[in-house]
Design an enzyme around this catalytic site. Structure first.
Site, PDB file in Angstrom:
ATOM      1  N   GLU A 134       0.871  -1.162   0.000  1.00  0.00           N
ATOM      2  CA  GLU A 134       0.000   0.000   0.000  1.00  0.00           C
ATOM      3  C   GLU A 134       0.921   1.227   0.000  1.00  0.00           C
ATOM      4  O   GLU A 134       1.830   1.291   0.829  1.00  0.00           O
ATOM      5  CB  GLU A 134      -0.870  -0.018   1.269  1.00  0.00           C
ATOM      6  CG  GLU A 134      -1.991   0.977   1.171  1.00  0.00           C
ATOM      7  CD  GLU A 134      -2.834   1.083   2.439  1.00  0.00           C
ATOM      8  OE1 GLU A 134      -2.750   0.199   3.312  1.00  0.00           O
ATOM      9  OE2 GLU A 134      -3.548   2.082   2.532  1.00  0.00           O
ATOM     10  N   ARG A 183       6.002 -13.413   9.095  1.00  0.00           N
ATOM     11  CA  ARG A 183       6.645 -12.146   8.752  1.00  0.00           C
ATOM     12  C   ARG A 183       8.017 -12.052   9.408  1.00  0.00           C
ATOM     13  O   ARG A 183       8.320 -12.744  10.374  1.00  0.00           O
ATOM     14  CB  ARG A 183       5.766 -10.965   9.154  1.00  0.00           C
ATOM     15  CG  ARG A 183       5.522 -10.855  10.657  1.00  0.00           C
ATOM     16  CD  ARG A 183       4.395  -9.863  10.962  1.00  0.00           C
ATOM     17  NE  ARG A 183       4.751  -8.517  10.589  1.00  0.00           N
ATOM     18  CZ  ARG A 183       4.038  -7.765   9.742  1.00  0.00           C
ATOM     19  NH1 ARG A 183       2.947  -8.219   9.184  1.00  0.00           N
ATOM     20  NH2 ARG A 183       4.410  -6.548   9.481  1.00  0.00           N
ATOM     21  N   LYS A 217       4.831   0.848   9.227  1.00  0.00           N
ATOM     22  CA  LYS A 217       4.886   2.116   8.508  1.00  0.00           C
ATOM     23  C   LYS A 217       4.297   3.237   9.338  1.00  0.00           C
ATOM     24  O   LYS A 217       4.770   4.361   9.298  1.00  0.00           O
ATOM     25  CB  LYS A 217       4.142   1.985   7.178  1.00  0.00           C
ATOM     26  CG  LYS A 217       4.995   1.329   6.109  1.00  0.00           C
ATOM     27  CD  LYS A 217       4.290   1.291   4.772  1.00  0.00           C
ATOM     28  CE  LYS A 217       3.284   0.174   4.733  1.00  0.00           C
ATOM     29  NZ  LYS A 217       2.719  -0.064   3.399  1.00  0.00           N
TER      30      LYS A 217
HETATM   31  P1  ATP Z   1       3.168  -2.242   7.891  1.00  0.00           P
HETATM   32  O1  ATP Z   1       2.322  -3.035   8.839  1.00  0.00           O
HETATM   33  O2  ATP Z   1       4.571  -2.112   8.269  1.00  0.00           O
HETATM   34  O3  ATP Z   1       2.559  -0.935   7.539  1.00  0.00           O
HETATM   35  P2  ATP Z   1       1.941  -3.578   5.802  1.00  0.00           P
HETATM   36  O4  ATP Z   1       1.834  -5.036   5.839  1.00  0.00           O
HETATM   37  O5  ATP Z   1       0.739  -2.812   6.154  1.00  0.00           O
HETATM   38  O6  ATP Z   1       3.200  -3.112   6.594  1.00  0.00           O
HETATM   39  P3  ATP Z   1       1.804  -3.449   3.029  1.00  0.00           P
HETATM   40  O7  ATP Z   1       2.154  -2.327   2.132  1.00  0.00           O
HETATM   41  O8  ATP Z   1       0.400  -3.847   3.137  1.00  0.00           O
HETATM   42  O9  ATP Z   1       2.400  -3.066   4.413  1.00  0.00           O
HETATM   43  O10 ATP Z   1       2.713  -4.717   2.734  1.00  0.00           O
HETATM   44  C1  ATP Z   1       3.042  -5.165   1.470  1.00  0.00           C
HETATM   45  C2  ATP Z   1       3.492  -6.583   1.559  1.00  0.00           C
HETATM   46  O11 ATP Z   1       4.615  -6.692   2.420  1.00  0.00           O
HETATM   47  C3  ATP Z   1       2.416  -7.485   2.142  1.00  0.00           C
HETATM   48  O12 ATP Z   1       2.307  -8.610   1.283  1.00  0.00           O
HETATM   49  C4  ATP Z   1       2.936  -7.860   3.487  1.00  0.00           C
HETATM   50  O13 ATP Z   1       2.524  -9.146   3.829  1.00  0.00           O
HETATM   51  C5  ATP Z   1       4.441  -7.766   3.315  1.00  0.00           C
HETATM   52  N1  ATP Z   1       5.105  -7.472   4.576  1.00  0.00           N
HETATM   53  C6  ATP Z   1       4.904  -6.407   5.370  1.00  0.00           C
HETATM   54  N2  ATP Z   1       5.651  -6.487   6.485  1.00  0.00           N
HETATM   55  C7  ATP Z   1       6.355  -7.638   6.406  1.00  0.00           C
HETATM   56  C8  ATP Z   1       7.308  -8.290   7.246  1.00  0.00           C
HETATM   57  N3  ATP Z   1       7.684  -7.779   8.424  1.00  0.00           N
HETATM   58  N4  ATP Z   1       7.819  -9.467   6.834  1.00  0.00           N
HETATM   59  C9  ATP Z   1       7.462  -9.989   5.656  1.00  0.00           C
HETATM   60  N5  ATP Z   1       6.572  -9.439   4.827  1.00  0.00           N
HETATM   61  C10 ATP Z   1       6.014  -8.272   5.175  1.00  0.00           C
HETATM   62 MG    MG Z   2      -1.023  -3.612   5.147  1.00  0.00          MG
END
Ligand code: ATP
Ligand code: MG
Length: 587
Positions: A43, A284, A294
């Protein structure tokens, strides 16, 4: 980065992990015609962090291992928090990692979920007409108040609304006739499901807001669960890989695609069946001393606790890049930690080690003194400057040597001298002898001090029989070798040293607020003195990638983009050994 393409796939060197096993079974079963197509779906509401790097490397790596394709797709379904700046930074970071989505054999392309809004909306109307979705007028608060308990079902007074009426309302919602929060479109699934995600989840909400891609075209925005599988389907993704939190969303992922496909087929009024990808979850990446969210990182930036998303202390990909990490070392780390379904916290030291390991192979060595102490060699022939041949990289014989000027006035590291040393201190002390790297042995004869009693100058003698740093014929030994620069030849440069951004292994565990564990002194700026060849090497370095070097004994350093011609600034990427653990124990 040209060497990247020649890098062999690391998957070949170890047994397949569980995701690879799943894909191999699918390939054997002939599923999807033997295709493998993965995606990374961020996102655009912030900069990417090291956890995202794990997901990028994993998805790209699977495409590469199986000769498949890899997409970068912006999951830009939430107009409020998304910005073009984030889109641009994400594209840059993914490419920098070497996971190219629009060039090379794995290129699947760059996509925006917002470009599918019209298609998704048509499918939503289809579900309404099939009696599988309805317009609900409960507010978000009411929906959650009526969601029920594990023993009692949710209550949804609008779920038996006739399809025609829902369709009319949905069209009015789309046309902008209703305010934010007044209505939603909900899937008609199961109000009593033990999995609360299936209790008639919201598919669309009304948000009257400008969107970075679709502008003012829409005021109806799809929810993640409705949108995500459809995005995957449209792009022909085969394996939709996500983190474990989404495991209990998988029934929903499948339900939506099955609901669209119900009644579809070659001769159906609805059209042909749509592609049904497979969602698979993995654990993760979590790291000690690191916060990966984020939202939290945005707070650090907004409250100016760091100098921006790319501050070298940030766990963002842009922060690591600015600090001097190589994409190779981040990829090696992601490969090294592997892929599992068990949540765990990885020691951040493993990431630092991956970096050291790569830089040890590629970084040319130089000498620089962070906190100088003057050394005068009393028996050095006055006015003489000798050029000392120093090895550029002991790990790379082809890297050759360079000349470093040596004179009667040198600078050494203040820490390499102690006036009253403890027993195991083998470096310089009154009467003690030490080897100067590649040069000569010197012995400290006397110490000159300032008014406060701090040493300001050491008077030493050198032994001409130790030229090149070699042992003298009389069999004398020294235990330590220290680095040095010639005082009159050294150049002054700015050096930025970083400590961990957090003092706690699990930030926030103590008080519940990660801010409470911020390290108040994670940045130290020094004026260091470095050998002249280093300043020259840096001036000729390419500007889009930092110059990465080792300062002997002090660590690996990279030029910061704040550098100006003739005035380089060095970020310490990482120390040579894991000093931090030792210091913690001592303190
Ligand atoms: P955050 O919680 O840090 O804002 P998010 O998961 O909301 O991260 P997205 O932009 O939705 O951020 O994530 C994009 C992709 O990255 C998703 O497929 C998510 O599963 C993966 N991802 C995010 N954080 C991790 C992590 N710590 N380890 C592995 N994959 C991750
Ligand atoms: Mg997300």
């Amino acid at each position: 980065m040209s060497a990247d393409t020649a890098e062999p796939s690391p998957a070949a060197a170890r047994p397949p992990h569980f995701l690879e096993q799943i894909i191999e079974a699918d390939l054997q079963a002939g599923r999807w015609g033997g295709r493998v197509h993965t995606r990374f779906p961020p996102e655009p509401n912030g900069y990417l962090h090291i956890g995202h790097a794990k997901s990028i490397c994993l998805n790209f790596g699977l495409a590469r291992t199986y000769g498949g394709r890899f997409n970068l797709r912006f999951d830009d379904t939430n107009p409020a928090k998304e910005e073009q700046e984030y889109v641009d930074s994400i594209c840059r970071d993914v490419k920098w990692l070497g996971c190219d989505y629009d060039e090379g054999p794995q290129a699947g392309g760059l996509f925006f979920a917002s470009n599918y809004f019209e298609q998704m909306y048509r499918w939503a109307e289809e579900l309404v007409r099939k009696g599988k979705a309805y317009v609900c007028e409960l507010s978000a608060e009411e929906v959650s108040a009526k969601r029920g308990t594990p023993q009692t079902p949710a209550i949804s007074p609008f779920r038996d609304r006739p399809p025609d009426e829902s369709l009319r309302l949905l069209r009015a919602m789309r046309a902008g006739a209703h305010p934010n929060g007044s209505m939603t479109l909900r899937a008609r699934i199961d109000l009593a499901s033990p999995n609360f995600n299936l209790r008639d989840p919201v598919m669309y909400r009304i948000v009257h807001e400008h969107h970075h891609n679709t502008g003012g075209d829409w005021c109806l925005y799809p929810m993640y669960d409705w949108a995500h599988g459809l995005e995957d389907s449209i792009e022909g993704i085969t394996h939709s890989i996500c983190t474990l939190e989404f495991e209990n969303h998988r029934p929903l992922y499948d339900w939506f695609i099955d609901a669209i496909n119900e009644g579809r087929g070659p001769d159906s009024e609805w059209g042909p069946r749509i592609h049904h990808p497979r969602q698979i979850e993995f654990a993760r990446l979590n790291l000690t001393y690191t916060v990966m969210s984020k939202r939290f990182l945005l707070r650090l930036v907004r409250e100016a606790r760091v100098k921006g998303w790319d501050d070298p202390r940030m766990p963002t990909i842009s922060g690591f890049r600015r600090r001097g990490y190589t994409p190779e070392s981040i990829r090696a780390f992601c490969e090294d930690v592997g892929v599992t379904r068990q949540n765990s916290v990885i020691d951040v030291g493993r990431l630092e080690n991956a970096c050291r390991e790569h830089l040890n192979r590629i970084a040319p060595r130089y000498m620089g003194v962070l906190r100088p102490l003057e050394v005068v060699i009393d028996n050095w022939p006055a006015g003489t400057v000798e050029q000392i041949a120093c090895v550029n990289n002991p790990e790379d014989p082809g890297a050759g040597t360079r000349d470093v000027p040596f004179s009667g006035k040198l600078l050494i590291e203040r820490d390499d001298f102690m006036e009253s040393p403890p027993k195991k201190f083998f470096r310089l002390a009154p009467g003690a002898e030490v080897r100067l790297r590649y040069a000569y042995w010197i012995r400290c004869v006397s110490v000159e001090k300032d008014g406060a009693g701090n040493p300001v100058r050491l008077r030493c003698t050198y032994d001409p029989a130790t030229r090149g740093g070699n042992d003298p014929p009389d069999g004398r030994k020294v235990k330590a070798t220290i680095h040095w620069v010639s005082a009159d030849h050294a150049r002054e440069v700015e050096v930025r040293l970083f400590d961990r951004l957090f003092n706690a292994e699990q930030p926030g565990a103590r008080t519940g607020d990660q801010f409470d564990d911020l390290n108040p002194s994670s940045l130290e700026v020094l004026r260091a003195r470095v050998e002249p060849a280093l300043a020259e090497a840096v001036n000729t370095a390419r500007s889009d990638e930092p110059a990465r070097v080792q300062f002997e004994r002090l660590g690996y350093f990279a030029t910061d983009p704040d550098s100006r011609p003739g005035a380089p600034i060095f970020n310490r990427i990482v120390t040579l050994k894991d000093l931090w653990v030792k210091e913690q124990k001592r303190g």
